[in-house]
Design a protein around this motif. Structure first.
Motif, PDB file in Angstrom:
ATOM      1  N   MET A 106      13.128 -23.497  26.935  1.00  0.00           N
ATOM      2  CA  MET A 106      11.785 -23.931  27.305  1.00  0.00           C
ATOM      3  C   MET A 106      10.988 -22.792  27.932  1.00  0.00           C
ATOM      4  O   MET A 106       9.835 -22.556  27.585  1.00  0.00           O
ATOM      5  N   TRP A 107      11.591 -22.128  28.916  1.00  0.00           N
ATOM      6  CA  TRP A 107      10.892 -21.036  29.586  1.00  0.00           C
ATOM      7  C   TRP A 107      10.637 -19.864  28.635  1.00  0.00           C
ATOM      8  O   TRP A 107       9.625 -19.139  28.771  1.00  0.00           O
ATOM      9  N   LEU A 108      11.537 -19.688  27.668  1.00  0.00           N
ATOM     10  CA  LEU A 108      11.317 -18.637  26.670  1.00  0.00           C
ATOM     11  C   LEU A 108      10.057 -18.941  25.838  1.00  0.00           C
ATOM     12  O   LEU A 108       9.252 -18.054  25.540  1.00  0.00           O
ATOM     13  N   PHE A 109       9.910 -20.239  25.497  1.00  0.00           N
ATOM     14  CA  PHE A 109       8.742 -20.651  24.705  1.00  0.00           C
ATOM     15  C   PHE A 109       7.453 -20.426  25.499  1.00  0.00           C
ATOM     16  O   PHE A 109       6.461 -19.899  24.991  1.00  0.00           O
ATOM     17  N   ILE A 110       7.476 -20.821  26.789  1.00  0.00           N
ATOM     18  CA  ILE A 110       6.299 -20.644  27.645  1.00  0.00           C
ATOM     19  C   ILE A 110       5.976 -19.158  27.797  1.00  0.00           C
ATOM     20  O   ILE A 110       4.800 -18.739  27.776  1.00  0.00           O
ATOM     21  N   GLU A 111       7.046 -18.336  27.924  1.00  0.00           N
ATOM     22  CA  GLU A 111       6.846 -16.895  28.085  1.00  0.00           C
ATOM     23  C   GLU A 111       6.163 -16.305  26.857  1.00  0.00           C
ATOM     24  O   GLU A 111       5.194 -15.509  26.961  1.00  0.00           O
ATOM     25  N   ILE A 112       6.643 -16.734  25.679  1.00  0.00           N
ATOM     26  CA  ILE A 112       6.071 -16.181  24.428  1.00  0.00           C
ATOM     27  C   ILE A 112       4.612 -16.630  24.256  1.00  0.00           C
ATOM     28  O   ILE A 112       3.723 -15.828  23.918  1.00  0.00           O
ATOM     29  N   ILE A 113       4.368 -17.954  24.483  1.00  0.00           N
ATOM     30  CA  ILE A 113       3.002 -18.481  24.329  1.00  0.00           C
ATOM     31  C   ILE A 113       2.056 -17.793  25.308  1.00  0.00           C
ATOM     32  O   ILE A 113       0.923 -17.403  24.968  1.00  0.00           O
ATOM     33  N   GLY A 114       2.546 -17.641  26.550  1.00  0.00           N
ATOM     34  CA  GLY A 114       1.696 -17.004  27.558  1.00  0.00           C
ATOM     35  C   GLY A 114       1.369 -15.573  27.197  1.00  0.00           C
ATOM     36  O   GLY A 114       0.230 -15.095  27.376  1.00  0.00           O
ATOM     37  N   PHE A 115       2.381 -14.843  26.687  1.00  0.00           N
ATOM     38  CA  PHE A 115       2.168 -13.439  26.320  1.00  0.00           C
ATOM     39  C   PHE A 115       1.168 -13.310  25.179  1.00  0.00           C
ATOM     40  O   PHE A 115       0.210 -12.514  25.227  1.00  0.00           O
ATOM     41  N   LEU A 116       1.367 -14.152  24.112  1.00  0.00           N
ATOM     42  CA  LEU A 116       0.475 -14.089  22.955  1.00  0.00           C
ATOM     43  C   LEU A 116      -0.952 -14.510  23.335  1.00  0.00           C
ATOM     44  O   LEU A 116      -1.960 -13.886  22.929  1.00  0.00           O
ATOM     45  N   ALA A 117      -1.049 -15.593  24.129  1.00  0.00           N
ATOM     46  CA  ALA A 117      -2.386 -16.080  24.529  1.00  0.00           C
ATOM     47  C   ALA A 117      -3.110 -15.045  25.372  1.00  0.00           C
ATOM     48  O   ALA A 117      -4.342 -14.848  25.247  1.00  0.00           O
ATOM     49  N   ALA A 118      -2.363 -14.365  26.252  1.00  0.00           N
ATOM     50  CA  ALA A 118      -2.990 -13.348  27.110  1.00  0.00           C
ATOM     51  C   ALA A 118      -3.563 -12.215  26.259  1.00  0.00           C
ATOM     52  O   ALA A 118      -4.687 -11.728  26.503  1.00  0.00           O
ATOM     53  N   ILE A 119      -2.813 -11.785  25.247  1.00  0.00           N
ATOM     54  CA  ILE A 119      -3.279 -10.687  24.394  1.00  0.00           C
ATOM     55  C   ILE A 119      -4.494 -11.131  23.566  1.00  0.00           C
ATOM     56  O   ILE A 119      -5.525 -10.417  23.464  1.00  0.00           O
ATOM     57  N   ILE A 120      -4.347 -12.336  22.972  1.00  0.00           N
ATOM     58  CA  ILE A 120      -5.424 -12.810  22.072  1.00  0.00           C
ATOM     59  C   ILE A 120      -6.738 -12.987  22.833  1.00  0.00           C
ATOM     60  O   ILE A 120      -7.817 -12.513  22.424  1.00  0.00           O
TER      61      ILE A 120
ATOM     62  N   ILE B 102      -6.243 -14.208  31.642  1.00  0.00           N
ATOM     63  CA  ILE B 102      -5.539 -14.057  32.927  1.00  0.00           C
ATOM     64  C   ILE B 102      -4.582 -15.215  33.168  1.00  0.00           C
ATOM     65  O   ILE B 102      -3.445 -15.045  33.607  1.00  0.00           O
ATOM     66  N   ALA B 103      -5.048 -16.438  32.879  1.00  0.00           N
ATOM     67  CA  ALA B 103      -4.198 -17.623  33.062  1.00  0.00           C
ATOM     68  C   ALA B 103      -2.973 -17.551  32.150  1.00  0.00           C
ATOM     69  O   ALA B 103      -1.832 -17.916  32.548  1.00  0.00           O
ATOM     70  N   ALA B 104      -3.170 -17.097  30.915  1.00  0.00           N
ATOM     71  CA  ALA B 104      -2.042 -16.980  29.983  1.00  0.00           C
ATOM     72  C   ALA B 104      -1.033 -15.935  30.473  1.00  0.00           C
ATOM     73  O   ALA B 104       0.188 -16.099  30.339  1.00  0.00           O
ATOM     74  N   PHE B 105      -1.603 -14.844  31.073  1.00  0.00           N
ATOM     75  CA  PHE B 105      -0.706 -13.797  31.585  1.00  0.00           C
ATOM     76  C   PHE B 105       0.138 -14.324  32.753  1.00  0.00           C
ATOM     77  O   PHE B 105       1.332 -14.038  32.874  1.00  0.00           O
TER      78      PHE B 105
END
Length: 275
Positions: A1-15, A39-42
């Motif tokens: 679960m945390w891996l999924f949140i980490e990936i989504i957050g990283f991609l959203a922050a970049i996008i 910033i929130a995604a990061f």
């Protein structure tokens, strides 16, 4: 679960960061919103990464605990294991002074008893009188208690061929009862006893051949006979079986030798007057 949140957050922050930059260049109103979302995604990416690391740490610890490498080290057997010391056998004990005194008394009384028995049978000779009286006197010299004087009198009575007095003193000293003690004595026989090729008496040379540690059988072979058993104790066949033997000697009047065996090994020896 945390891996999924980490990936989504990283991609959203970049996008959204890229979208915010593009909106700034084009001077659109969505620029501020895109940067806030980025910033929130990061932040979401950071939270996911931290929690993912916390979840993996216990698993790593459990894995290390279960691995063979973390098991208790095996103790290799030494090339030369320590051998427990063997149980020491009890050492043979030296006879006490009391034991020696008892043996001296017994030798003297046995000699007196033999004198009485031979007298009653009528086979006594002058040489036997000298030999028996000499042995009794020699034992009396070694006795240290109050009976010493009586044993000296016993030796003198035998030397004088006074049978009745010998019987009296023998009885007073506690000599064992036997049938000949109550019979009349016969006169001394004039003839001497015939000699034997190897009589069961001991010479000085035979005595010197005997060494501590020899068996009773070996001693008999050297001397030529079993001797006279004075005392014995313990169970036969065991290492604690003790026996005291006397051999009458060839040499001066009353010459003899005493031997004490324990466990069928010579423990001690003593002689007087051997030649």
């Amino acid at each position: 679960m945390w891996l999924f949140i980490e990936i989504i957050g990283f991609l959203a922050a970049i996008i959204f960061a890229i979208m915010g930059i593009v909106a700034k260049l084009r001077k659109k109103d969505t620029m501020k919103r895109n940067f806030i979302i980025a910033i929130a995604a990061f932040v979401l990416f950071i939270i996911g990464a931290v929690n993912l690391g916390a979840d993996n740490e216990p698993a790593e610890v459990a894995k290390e605990s279960a691995s063979p490498a973390s098991a208790a080290p095996t103790v290799e057997p030494t090339a030369n294991p320590t051998v427990p010391p063997a149980t020491e056998k009890p050492k043979a004990t030296e006879p006490s002074d009391e034991a020696w005194q008892k043996s001296f008394r017994k030798i003297a009384l046995n000699e007196a008893g033999a004198y009485i028995e031979i007298k009653v049978k009528g086979t006594m000779t002058n040489d036997l009188i000298k030999s028996r009286s000499g042995v009794i006197k020699q034992q009396a010299d070694k006795i240290t208690n109050d009976d010493k004087g009586k044993f000296m009198d016993l030796a003198a009575a035998v030397a004088a061929d006074d049978t009745e007095n010998v019987k009296k003193i023998y009885t007073e000293l506690g000599g064992e009862d036997f049938p000949e003690l109550h019979k009349a004595a016969k006169p001394v026989v004039a003839k001497e006893e015939p000699t034997k090729e190897n009589p069961p008496t001991i010479t000085k040379s035979e005595y010197e051949k005997i060494e501590n540690g020899m068996s009773y059988k070996k001693v008999q072979q050297i001397i030529g006979g079993p001797g006279e058993v004075l005392s014995e104790g313990g169970e036969k066949g065991t290492e604690f079986y003790t026996i005291m033997v006397v051999y009458y000697g060839e040499g001066s009047l009353g010459a003899n030798a005493n031997f004490m065996f324990q466990g069928d090994k010579l423990l001690n020896k003593a002689q007087l007057g051997l030649k």
